[in-house]
Scaffold this active site. Structure first.
Site, PDB file in Angstrom:
ATOM      1  N   HIS A 114      -3.850  -0.997  -4.259  1.00 57.90           N
ATOM      2  CA  HIS A 114      -6.141  -0.538  -4.319  1.00 57.90           C
ATOM      3  C   HIS A 114      -6.490  -0.853  -5.498  1.00 57.90           C
ATOM      4  CE1 HIS A 114      -5.075  -1.177   0.056  1.00 57.90           C
ATOM      5  NE2 HIS A 114      -4.365  -0.111   0.260  1.00 57.90           N
TER       6      HIS A 114
ATOM      7  N   GLU B   3     -13.512   7.082 -10.051  1.00 59.83           N
ATOM      8  CA  GLU B   3     -14.002   9.174 -11.710  1.00 59.83           C
ATOM      9  C   GLU B   3     -13.059   8.954 -12.144  1.00 59.83           C
ATOM     10  OE1 GLU B   3     -14.391  12.926  -9.277  1.00 59.83           O
ATOM     11  OE2 GLU B   3     -14.332  11.916  -7.994  1.00 59.83           O
TER      12      GLU B   3
ATOM     13  N   SER C  53       1.048  -1.234   0.027  1.00 56.15           N
ATOM     14  CA  SER C  53       0.359  -0.391   0.058  1.00 56.15           C
ATOM     15  C   SER C  53       1.076   1.299  -0.049  1.00 56.15           C
ATOM     16  CB  SER C  53      -0.731   0.356   1.643  1.00 56.15           C
ATOM     17  OG  SER C  53      -2.194   1.259   1.365  1.00 56.15           O
TER      18      SER C  53
END
Lengths: 288, 288
Positions: B170, B146, B128
């Site tokens: 992710h 988006e 991460s």
């Protein structure tokens, strides 16, 4: 010869209905004072859909709206339902479930009439499920927000208003790049087109123009060198190498035959192309 | 000459810690019975992180773990903190905030020591935030789920353990293709690498291999023909044309210098390449 078919307005869902309404405005401009059919057949409970579009389009000067809804296939035979399409300047398929559209009106007089009036020049619009259903083969289910697994893609026959294209909607919002890559891996002949919410492509004469606030992701698999889509294990994560991708936004254009994008800056050039005599365009674009 | 630097294990977050642990197993195999430093500096409140990895790695035979945590920069000067890295066979950066890693240890003896032991052969892993921080320039913020707006991308200097690459994590889970395309549009010299959760690339000798359950999206901007990233309006939606993309999954390989993928089927061929004398490899790959 230029295509006599009407425009296709393919919307990624959640188009703005009470603000600037950029997409609905494009539709309104093309309808003039003509009749618009709101086809709510994708929904099990279409209450309120028609009224919402009546309000949104009314403010844009489109006041002649009728609803087309069928609960069950036999209703497609009724005069009442078939008459809804008479003299329509446009048909707008609302959201819901694309399989409801295809299973309720597929191979009925309603579907045949939609195809017929589109070929004769009538505008056909669709949002969300209404967008997906426009292609020959449509995506009906597949994982969102995770990378596509080989066995987890469900396709079905759509209305076939546009060929060699697979449309996906709510695209960036639901993280659907994986499943669109999966659909293109199945057969790279189809061009993958992922459309964001409040975003649309308008297809006229083989040229798609982008409208609205989001992006349109075009996935071209013509050059793919490897994919594992035909492997036996359905739980296997997809691999696909050498995909060509374009991210388009408002003002961009995409020529479906040549699979080439154009930007706002090259607009004038594209516009000039459309002024060229049809015979010459064919020579330029390699088909029409 | 083959690269003497240690392996980089770059994980997209949420790696499996109590099941098959495919990724942690790869790390354990490379550590043998060596010491593993768990660097929890990305977190404001690292309680429990160390214990979780102690448990997960303990079951895989890696029992010599120490924690490296700094609350504030001056602590990096203490012997206690610097000694944590002495004799380490590996360093594992846990998740949290990549800016905390770079702002707390950047340009301190800790950062210099990490770089030094990596160059000398020590494995460096990160998940991460710990994955993002490995590159020269790292993605610290940008819209997920988006499509990327031109002005909405925040980059910062990372640890520089790998060059000409931007890592996002992710990836499918948070719908981040738009922001990775934005990062590549800024400078196509950097290769975009988006890694799903429970998925990793292990980079050894310039070759990345994929491990774990998800996908790795490689975005190559070398052939980009147009982007609007340098336009003035920050609210404008990104356009970028002619990106090459690969979706890789477990068993796939990617050669960073040539930017070419290889599949499980071509593994043998890649393996054969690694047996070629270094001088010849240079000729084949155009660099080393």
């Amino acid at each position: 010869m230029p295509d006599a078919a009407g425009p296709l307005v393919i919307i990624g869902g959640h188009e703005d209905k009470d603000g600037e309404r950029l997409i609905l405005k494009e539709i309104a401009q093309r309808l003039g004072d003509g009749k618009l059919v709101i086809a709510t057949v994708a929904s099990h409970e279409p209450d309120g859909y028609f009224e919402a579009y009546q309000k949104a389009f009314g403010a844009l000067g489109v006041t002649h709206l009728v609803e087309l809804y069928v609960e069950e296939r036999p209703e497609t035979l009724s005069d009442h339902v078939q008459e809804a399409l008479d003299g329509a300047a446009g048909v707008f398929f609302t959201g819901g479930d694309q399989l409801r559209i295809s299973s309720q009106i597929g191979d009925t007089p309603v579907e045949r009439r939609v195809r017929e009036i589109h070929r004769a020049g009538t505008l056909i619009a669709g949002t969300s499920a209404g967008a997906s259903v426009m292609s020959d083969t449509m995506l009906v289910r597949g994982s969102s927000a995770e990378t596509h697994r080989i066995g987890d893609l469900h396709m079905a026959a759509g209305l076939g208003l546009i060929h060699d294209v697979i449309i996906d909607q709510h695209f960036a919002e639901r993280g659907r790049i994986g499943r669109l890559l999966g659909a293109v891996a199945q057969n790279p002949r189809v061009l993958g087109v992922g459309i964001d919410e409040d975003t649309a492509i308008i297809v006229e004469n083989g040229l798609a123009t982008v409208h609205g606030s989001g992006g349109v992701y075009v996935v071209d698999g013509a050059g793919v060198t490897h994919s594992n889509i035909a492997e036996a294990e359905p739980e296997r994560t997809l691999s696909i190498h050498d995909v060509r991708m374009h991210l388009l936004s408002a003002g961009d254009r995409f020529e479906l035959i040549t699979r080439r994008p154009g930007s706002a800056k090259t607009l004038k050039c594209s516009e000039r192309l459309s002024e060229v005599a049809p015979e010459d365009r064919k020579a330029i674009h390699g088909g029409d």
